[in-house]
Design an enzyme around this catalytic site. Structure first.
Site, PDB file in Angstrom:
ATOM      1  N   HIS C 120      -3.735  -1.605  10.254  1.00 38.37           N
ATOM      2  CA  HIS C 120      -2.884  -0.839   9.340  1.00 38.37           C
ATOM      3  C   HIS C 120      -3.366  -1.066   7.907  1.00 38.37           C
ATOM      4  CE1 HIS C 120       1.187  -0.269   7.208  1.00 38.37           C
ATOM      5  NE2 HIS C 120       0.654   0.910   7.409  1.00 38.37           N
ATOM      6  N   CYS C 139       3.494  -8.049   8.386  1.00 39.36           N
ATOM      7  CA  CYS C 139       3.538  -7.250   7.147  1.00 39.36           C
ATOM      8  C   CYS C 139       4.365  -5.982   7.319  1.00 39.36           C
ATOM      9  CB  CYS C 139       2.122  -6.912   6.691  1.00 39.36           C
ATOM     10  SG  CYS C 139       1.256  -8.348   6.018  1.00 39.36           S
ATOM     11  N   HIS C 140       4.033  -5.203   8.387  1.00 40.56           N
ATOM     12  CA  HIS C 140       4.765  -3.951   8.564  1.00 40.56           C
ATOM     13  C   HIS C 140       5.196  -3.736  10.005  1.00 40.56           C
ATOM     14  CE1 HIS C 140       1.927  -3.524   5.132  1.00 40.56           C
ATOM     15  NE2 HIS C 140       3.069  -3.198   4.518  1.00 40.56           N
ATOM     16  N   GLY C 141       5.152  -4.829  10.804  1.00 36.25           N
ATOM     17  CA  GLY C 141       5.704  -4.765  12.153  1.00 36.25           C
ATOM     18  C   GLY C 141       4.864  -4.058  13.200  1.00 36.25           C
TER      19      GLY C 141
END
Lengths: 435, 264, 175
Positions: C120, C139-141
């Site tokens: 990502h 960080c963003h799952g």
């Protein structure tokens, strides 16, 4: 209406036209740009059509050579800067990394350090031209003074650059030269500590020397711009010392002087490349391949060769402060030359006595260079003192004296007549640098 | 005062170059160094690969016990322009050494077998340790030693050959100090490192003192200037190229100037 | 007039100038090349371009992380359950469909070697976490499975498999 408005109503207003677009001889995109920023017609006027004396010898090519050196120094310097580490613990190793691991690092490093030497070779020949042909005389005094400023900046940049590899000479040269500031009365010691950022030359000094090396190098570019602008206002001097009067005396800068300068640059580059590739460390000092050691001083601290004459002058005065004053004045005094030498004749071609004086001065320069590399004792010190005395005598005694007593040789009335006289063998010029 | 311009210009040029002899000023009498022929000298100098490999063996077996070469990595031994050991040989050489690495997950430094990318292992961890082990004297790092001494390769060779039996009467030697004809000051703290048979060469070459000295100095010269061969090769190409370009520009310049002066 | 305008452009002069300019341009190019080249990775960086990793001490179910070219590489010795789970996943359920067999070396499917960089925005995922028993990027799952494939979350592609090979039974060379 009050008094003020009545007064305003009576005033005549000057029409204002700040919009200066137009007047370009070019069309198309070129014209569009040139109408708004006239650099294209300026370039043509200053570098293509510019009328230049046709009697210029190769001694006039050193300006162009110096410019090439400056450009190459900056390009190689930026390349080195991408890898160099200005930390006392890493500097020496980072330079070795450049020499061993970085692609062509050895080439860029050797180029940069030898270019510094060749920069000074070129500048000394450039200054010699000025001395011999009276290029410092009216109306070129300011250009000469700007040149001296450039020379001081060059020496500062070179000194700072030499400290960066952090070898023994880097460290101890930095120590000796920065210690000179302690000669300043009252505040000397504080100035030195301020310069160092520490109680001795060390990491703090190295970091700031790195920054200052970059800064002053780019300052040189700026001052050179003024130097060249000044040149374009007064025009070039030439071996006859006579100003050009009509187009019989001149050629256009391009392609005549450009092709000549290009040739000179190539010969210079050829010698430079030969030295860089086959004797890259000849002009340097082996001690700088020993990592800096604050506990051990080298047997003989010597600056790079281009500083040696001034180093000799520094050491010939027993008093510390006066030694520094003498060293700085020995260069600054060049700035007084337009007024100390007030002969109306520019070129030494027609000045039989001044010519010998200039040659003696050059001889003195080399003698002092030799002395600067010798220990400051015994016969070397004696010769150094005589050399220093002669240096200042050249400016303060010989220049004005010769201006008064010298009877110049008969001179032609124009440059093209000068060229004819040369062909007829009536006058002698420095053959080596003639076209 | 009559002045001949050609005489004076040649005098200036002579003086200019004479100015450089001052870089080797010293109070002591200047001793002429031993001269030998080096394969890497001259415009077309190259390193003798076999000599470099033998020189490395001398360094490894004799010098490395006291002298570091911190700027070199084991992989340099396999790179072009040097001893050019094979990849397998380089790996084998590197893995003979235990090098420090870490910290590991526990926060401790550990040792592991050397890899080609590692720097040469130093005999001492720092200069102080080196001095302590050598009676206060510091065996210098030899990475750039050849460039750090006036006389370069000739000087190091002379020094290695300069341990004379007969010490002059006016020289008093302290404990742990030896006489050497070429060392500035004539006193050196290093005992004679190389004698006939000090090393038994793996390629069978007779290990005379001259041979050992020559090989190790060749190796040290490469260590100081690993790109020497590339530099001289490129130098030759560049000079020839610039000569050609200069001649071409000269001809163009002459042609251009004919417009001003029809008669040359 | 000090210049005689040469209206007649002799072809010889043109040829000479052209040749000279060309040779000059070649020279300038040759001089510029080292300046450009010095910005490329130097030989000390290139020496670390490949590393060898000894796998003999890695137990079944264990994961080690090594630094390669400045980035983490996860090397996991998968258990039989983890391998089975990875192979059983239907390609339809994957955002970036890729068979587990393509992500391991033949005959060595217990060894998973992936670049520990979330696809990502580059954070380092945490092993042994997440809904798919693989890795989870905090960080963003993003969730990765036991084959390092993206199953849930914003990451677009599976964890990258670096170039590597087995130089012996228990040693790999990455890069």
């Amino acid at each position: 209406m009050n008094e003020q408005t009545t007064k305003l109503a009576k005033e005549k207003f000057e029409p204002v036209h700040t919009n200066k677009v137009g007047g370009s001889p070019f069309t198309g995109i070129t014209g569009w740009i040139d109408n708004r920023l006239p650099i294209i017609r300026m370039f043509r006027h200053e570098y293509l059509d510019f009328q230049v004396p046709k009697s210029l010898s190769y001694f006039w090519s050193f300006g162009g050579i110096l410019t090439i050196c400056l450009v190459l120094l900056i390009v190689t310097g930026i390349s080195l800067g991408m890898h160099y580490k200005p930390d006392a613990n890493q500097a020496f190793d980072s330079v070795e990394k450049i020499m061993r691991d970085v692609n062509f690092g050895w080439l860029i490093r050797y180029a940069h350090m030898n270019l510094a030497s060749f920069f000074f070779i070129a500048v000394y020949l450039h200054i010699f031209r000025g001395l011999y042909y009276g290029s410092y005389k009216e109306p070129r005094e300011l250009m000469w003074l700007i040149g001296i400023v450039i020379f001081f900046l060059m020496m500062a940049t070179a000194f700072l650059g030499y400290t960066l590899p952090w070898g023994q000479m880097s460290y101890w040269g930095a120590t000796v030269i920065t210690n000179l500031f302690s000669a300043v009365p009252v505040v000397g010691k504080f100035i030195v500590t301020w310069l160092w950022g520490d109680y001795a030359v060390g990491d703090a000094a190295l970091n700031r020397f790195y920054v200052l090396h970059w800064l002053i190098a780019f300052l040189i570019v700026g001052v050179v711009v003024f130097h060249v602008i000044a040149l374009h206002i007064v025009g070039s001097n030439n071996p006859s010392g006579i100003e050009p009067k009509d187009t019989r005396d001149t050629v256009s800068f391009s392609p005549f002087t450009t092709s000549k300068d290009l040739l000179a640059m190539l010969v210079f580059l050829l010698i430079f490349v030969a030295v860089m590739m086959y004797a890259p460390n000849y002009l340097g000092h082996p001690d700088n391949y020993i990592p800096a050691n604050p506990m051990v001083t080298p047997a003989h601290i010597v600056p790079e060769w281009y500083f040696l004459p001034f180093y000799a002058i520094l050491r010939s005065i027993p008093d510390k402060l006066m030694g520094v004053v003498a060293m700085v004045s020995s260069i600054a005094v060049l700035g007084l030359l337009p007024w100390l030498d007030f002969s109306k004749v520019r070129s030494s071609v027609f000045r039989p006595i001044w010519k010998q004086c200039v040659f003696l001065f050059v001889l003195d320069f080399f003698v002092l260079m030799y002395i600067g590399g010798a220990p400051a004792e015994g016969i070397y010190l004696v010769i150094g003192r005589i050399g220093t005395a002669f240096w200042f005598a050249f400016f303060f005694i010989l220049a004005p004296l010769v201006s008064i007593i010298e009877k110049p040789l008969p001179m032609p009335t124009s440059i093209h007549e000068f060229e004819d006289w040369k062909k007829q063998g009536k006058i002698k010029t420095i053959k080596l640098f003639n076209k | 005062m009559k002045f001949n311009f050609f005489k004076s210009s040649s005098l200036f040029i002579f003086l200019f170059f004479m100015s450089f002899t001052n870089t080797s000023f010293s109070k002591e009498a200047h001793v002429d160094l031993l001269k030998t022929s080096w394969s890497f000298d001259g415009f077309f100098g190259k390193f003798d690969r076999a000599s470099l490999q033998r020189g490395y063996q001398v360094y490894k077996e004799v010098c490395a016990s006291c002298h570091s070469m911190k700027q070199l990595s084991y992989r340099n031994l396999g790179e072009q322009g040097g001893p050019e050991f094979t990849e397998a040989e380089v790996k084998a050489i590197a893995s003979q050494y235990e090098v420090s690495d870490g910290p590991n997950a526990e926060g401790e430094m550990f040792t592991r077998k050397g890899k080609p990318s590692d720097k040469f292992k130093s005999p001492y961890s720092n200069e102080n340790a080196s001095r302590a082990a050598n009676g206060g004297a510091y065996p210098p790092d030899m990475s750039v030693l050849v460039k750090a001494r006036p006389g370069g390769a000739d000087y190091i060779y002379s020094l290695l050959m300069g341990y004379e039996e007969k010490v002059p009467d006016n020289i008093k030697l302290e404990e742990g100090v030896y006489y050497n004809k070429y060392m500035p000051g004539n006193k050196i703290r290093m005992a004679k490192p190389l004698s006939e048979g000090s090393v038994s060469y793996s390629d069978g070459t007779k290990a005379t003192q001259e041979q050992l000295s020559k090989d190790v100095v060749t190796f040290l010269t490469w260590a100081a200037e690993p790109h020497l061969e590339a530099r001289k090769k490129l130098g030759f190409k560049s000079v020839i190229f610039l000569l050609i370009l200069t001649i071409l520009v000269y001809l163009v310049k002459k042609k251009i100037w004919l417009r001003v002066e029809p008669k040359v | 007039m000090s210049e005689i305008k040469n209206k007649d452009k002799s072809t010889r002069r043109d040829f000479l100038t052209t040749v000279t300019a060309t040779v000059g341009a070649v020279g300038v190019g040759a001089a510029v090349m080292p300046v450009i080249s010095q910005m490329n990775p130097d030989s000390s960086v290139k020496a670390l371009a490949s590393i060898e990793v000894d796998l003999s001490k890695v137990k079944e179910g264990q994961e080690i992380t090594v630094l390669w070219r400045g980035k983490p590489v996860f090397i996991k010795r998968r258990t039989k359950e983890e391998i089975a789970k990875a192979q059983q996943v239907s390609l339809k359920d994957l955002k970036d469909p890729q068979d587990d067999k393509l992500r391991v070396k033949k005959g060595k499917d217990e060894w998973l070697v992936v670049l520990g960089v979330c696809t990502h925005l580059g954070c380092v995922p945490i092993g042994g976490k997440g809904d798919y028993n693989g890795w989870f990027c905090p960080c963003h799952g993003s969730h990765y499975d036991t084959s390092g494939r993206i199953r849930k979350g914003p990451a677009p592609t599976n964890l990258e498999i670096p170039q590597y090979e087995f130089v012996s039974n228990d040693k790999i060379k990455i890069g």
